[in-house]
Design an enzyme around this catalytic site. Sequence first.
Site, PDB file in Angstrom:
ATOM      1  N   CYS A  70       0.878  -1.178   0.000  1.00 20.88           N
ATOM      2  CA  CYS A  70       0.000   0.000   0.000  1.00 20.88           C
ATOM      3  C   CYS A  70       0.908   1.219   0.000  1.00 20.88           C
ATOM      4  CB  CYS A  70      -0.996  -0.029   1.162  1.00 20.88           C
ATOM      5  SG  CYS A  70      -0.301   0.063   2.817  1.00 20.88           S
TER       6      CYS A  70
HETATM    7  O1  LIG Z   1      -0.786   3.460   3.101  1.00 17.82           O
HETATM    8  C1  LIG Z   1      -1.953   3.194   3.167  1.00 17.82           C
HETATM    9  C2  LIG Z   1      -2.571   2.628   4.389  1.00 17.82           C
HETATM   10  O2  LIG Z   1      -1.613   2.350   5.391  1.00 17.82           O
HETATM   11  C3  LIG Z   1      -2.865   3.434   2.025  1.00 17.82           C
HETATM   12  O3  LIG Z   1      -2.222   3.161   0.805  1.00 17.82           O
HETATM   13  C4  LIG Z   1      -3.329   4.854   1.980  1.00 17.82           C
HETATM   14  O4  LIG Z   1      -4.229   5.056   3.008  1.00 17.82           O
HETATM   15  P1  LIG Z   1      -4.858   6.523   3.280  1.00 17.82           P
HETATM   16  O5  LIG Z   1      -3.735   7.414   3.738  1.00 17.82           O
HETATM   17  O6  LIG Z   1      -5.865   6.270   4.350  1.00 17.82           O
HETATM   18  O7  LIG Z   1      -5.454   6.984   1.989  1.00 17.82           O
END
Ligand SMILES: O=C(CO)[C@H](O)COP(=O)(O)O
Length: 152
Positions: A70
């Site tokens: 992510c």
């Molecule tokens: O990094 C993330 C979750 O840990 C995700 O790719 C983005 O999350 P967000 O910052 O809530 O959009």
Amino acid sequence: MGLKIVVGGDNAGFNYKEALKADLEADERVDEVIDVGVTGTDDDTYYPNVATAAGEKVSGGEADRALLICGTGLGVAISANKVKGIRAVTAHDIYSVQRSVLSNNAQVLCMGERVVGLELARTLVKEWVGLEFDPNSSSAAKVDAICAYEGD
Ligand SMILES: O=C(CO)[C@H](O)COP(=O)(O)O
């Protein structure tokens, strides 16, 4: 026999997921790569949905491991760890990646596309594929204690 590895992530991790998937597909130590999404940078599926689906494939025996990407590598790890039996870590350095398997017998490696460079991520995954937990090591009793807490 080679490894079966699930790959997945949200749209913030899509480009790395695709690059790392291609590396895994070309790796002779890997028998099968199972992609649980997302399907593109315009696919807004939430990271917890992808990460728990990946974790369930590992816990259910369909795959040996999962690689989740992510933005930070944090949300996918938190989510995958909600699946019973899963030990997921976020790691962006070689020592942590090594110990995630050798100390923790973690089946899930998580990384952040917004955190680590692509070439380092590729190197870390290449190392990760070759690691194997030793059930006779002194780390095994500690992993057993995690499992015992979880009710196994
Ligand atoms: O990094 C993330 C979750 O840990 C995700 O790719 C983005 O999350 P967000 O910052 O809530 O959009």
